[in-house]
Design a protein around this motif. Structure first.
Motif, PDB file in Angstrom:
ATOM      1  N   LEU A   1       8.162 -52.582  26.131  1.00 44.20           N
ATOM      2  CA  LEU A   1       7.278 -53.730  26.345  1.00 44.20           C
ATOM      3  C   LEU A   1       5.971 -53.343  27.024  1.00 44.20           C
ATOM      4  O   LEU A   1       4.980 -54.066  26.904  1.00 44.20           O
ATOM      5  CB  LEU A   1       7.990 -54.807  27.164  1.00 44.20           C
ATOM      6  CG  LEU A   1       9.083 -55.577  26.441  1.00 44.20           C
ATOM      7  CD1 LEU A   1       9.788 -56.531  27.393  1.00 44.20           C
ATOM      8  CD2 LEU A   1       8.528 -56.334  25.237  1.00 44.20           C
ATOM      9  N   LEU A   2       5.953 -52.229  27.746  1.00 41.05           N
ATOM     10  CA  LEU A   2       4.750 -51.826  28.476  1.00 41.05           C
ATOM     11  C   LEU A   2       3.826 -50.923  27.670  1.00 41.05           C
ATOM     12  O   LEU A   2       2.795 -50.489  28.173  1.00 41.05           O
ATOM     13  CB  LEU A   2       5.146 -51.128  29.785  1.00 41.05           C
ATOM     14  CG  LEU A   2       5.838 -52.018  30.813  1.00 41.05           C
ATOM     15  CD1 LEU A   2       6.289 -51.205  32.013  1.00 41.05           C
ATOM     16  CD2 LEU A   2       4.919 -53.151  31.246  1.00 41.05           C
ATOM     17  N   ARG A   3       4.190 -50.669  26.414  1.00 46.42           N
ATOM     18  CA  ARG A   3       3.323 -49.841  25.574  1.00 46.42           C
ATOM     19  C   ARG A   3       1.984 -50.540  25.354  1.00 46.42           C
ATOM     20  O   ARG A   3       1.891 -51.747  25.456  1.00 46.42           O
ATOM     21  CB  ARG A   3       3.981 -49.579  24.211  1.00 46.42           C
ATOM     22  CG  ARG A   3       5.225 -48.750  24.298  1.00 46.42           C
ATOM     23  CD  ARG A   3       5.892 -48.546  22.954  1.00 46.42           C
ATOM     24  NE  ARG A   3       5.989 -49.791  22.207  1.00 46.42           N
ATOM     25  CZ  ARG A   3       5.765 -49.901  20.914  1.00 46.42           C
ATOM     26  NH1 ARG A   3       5.436 -48.871  20.199  1.00 46.42           N
ATOM     27  NH2 ARG A   3       5.865 -51.066  20.309  1.00 46.42           N
ATOM     28  N   SER A   4       0.970 -49.758  25.037  1.00 43.71           N
ATOM     29  CA  SER A   4      -0.372 -50.312  24.815  1.00 43.71           C
ATOM     30  C   SER A   4      -0.527 -50.800  23.379  1.00 43.71           C
ATOM     31  O   SER A   4      -1.325 -50.271  22.606  1.00 43.71           O
ATOM     32  CB  SER A   4      -1.429 -49.260  25.137  1.00 43.71           C
ATOM     33  OG  SER A   4      -1.369 -48.923  26.494  1.00 43.71           O
ATOM     34  N   VAL A   5       0.265 -51.799  23.029  1.00 38.78           N
ATOM     35  CA  VAL A   5       0.167 -52.440  21.714  1.00 38.78           C
ATOM     36  C   VAL A   5       0.170 -53.946  21.959  1.00 38.78           C
ATOM     37  O   VAL A   5       0.604 -54.411  23.017  1.00 38.78           O
ATOM     38  CB  VAL A   5       1.344 -52.040  20.778  1.00 38.78           C
ATOM     39  CG1 VAL A   5       1.321 -50.553  20.487  1.00 38.78           C
ATOM     40  CG2 VAL A   5       2.683 -52.464  21.345  1.00 38.78           C
ATOM     41  N   PRO A   6      -0.309 -54.727  21.001  1.00 39.29           N
ATOM     42  CA  PRO A   6      -0.280 -56.180  21.166  1.00 39.29           C
ATOM     43  C   PRO A   6       1.159 -56.677  21.421  1.00 39.29           C
ATOM     44  O   PRO A   6       2.134 -56.082  20.939  1.00 39.29           O
ATOM     45  CB  PRO A   6      -0.826 -56.706  19.839  1.00 39.29           C
ATOM     46  CG  PRO A   6      -1.655 -55.582  19.296  1.00 39.29           C
ATOM     47  CD  PRO A   6      -0.958 -54.333  19.747  1.00 39.29           C
TER      48      PRO A   6
END
Length: 194
Positions: free
Chosen positions: A74-79
Motif C-alpha cells: 500500500l505504501l508503494r509510489s503508485v496511485p
C-alpha cells in the motif's frame, strides 16, 4: 546459566504456521508438530508452551508477515486504486497458487478457534484492526493528494477493503476461478470515490 537454543525460532514458527494453515488446529497433532519442526515434544513445550500457545505464536508470526507485506504494497509510489488492485489480485494469486493452504490462516483461526480461544480472538481482532488501519492510512494519503474525493468516508472504505481481503480469501477456496475473482476485485474498486 540457560543453554542457548539449538534452533531458529522464526524457522520453527514458520514451519508450525504452514502446518496449522494446511491442516487446521484440531487436525494437527503434537506428533505432527514435532515432525514439522524436527524438535522433540519436550523441546517444543519448553520453548513454546502448550499446543494452544504455540498456535497463538504461529498466528502472530503469520499476522506479522502478512501485515508487513500488505503495508509495503500500500505504501508503494503508485496511485491508490492501482495499489489496492495489485494487493487484492496478489491475495487471489497467493490463494490459487497454493491450494494445499486454503484461504488465509487468519480466516481459519476466526472460524475454528475464535469461538472458544480468547487468545486467538484477540490476535484476530488486532490483525483486522491493523489491516483496516493500513487501508485508512493509504486512503488518507490518497485523499490529501487529491486522488479521491475530500468527502470520502475513509473509515467505511477502510472497513470495506478489509472485508474484501478476507472475502477474497474465502471465495478463492470455493470459487477458484481467477477470472471471476478478478471481476469481483474490479467491482470492489468502483466504490472508491473519484
Amino acid at each position: 546459566m540457560a543453554r542457548p537454543r539449538g534452533f531458529d525460532v522464526d524457522e520453527v514458527l514458520s514451519a508450525v504456521m504452514e502446518l496449522f494453515w494446511r491442516q487446521g488446529y484440531e487436525a494437527t497433532s503434537v506428533q505432527d508438530l514435532c515432525a514439522a519442526t524436527g524438535l522433540g515434544k519436550g523441546s517444543l513445550y519448553a520453548a513454546f508452551g502448550s499446543k494452544q500457545e504455540l498456535y497463538g505464536q504461529a498466528l502472530r508470526h503469520y499476522v506479522k508477515l502478512t501485515t508487513h507485506d500488505l503495508q509495503a504494497q500500500l505504501l508503494r509510489s503508485v496511485p491508490l486504486r492501482q495499489a489496492v488492485r495489485d494487493l487484492l489480485l496478489d491475495r487471489i494469486e497467493q490463494s490459487l497458487s497454493a491450494p494445499e493452504r486454503p484461504g488465509c490462516l487468519l480466516v481459519s483461526a476466526v472460524v475454528e478457534r475464535v469461538p472458544h480461544d480468547q487468545g486467538a480472538a484477540r490476535i484476530a481482532r488486532d490483525a483486522i484492526e491493523a489491516l483496516k488501519g493500513a487501508f485508512a492510512t493509504a486512503l488518507h494519503t490518497a485523499r490529501a493528494a487529491g486522488e479521491i474525493s475530500t468527502d470520502a468516508d475513509v473509515d467505511s472504505l477502510a472497513g470495506y477493503l478489509t472485508a474484501m481481503v478476507q472475502a477474497l480469501r474465502v471465495m478463492s477456496i470455493s470459487v477458484p476461478d481467477e477470472k471471476q475473482l478478478t471481476a469481483i476485485v474490479d467491482t470492489a474498486l468502483s466504490v472508491i470515490p473519484e
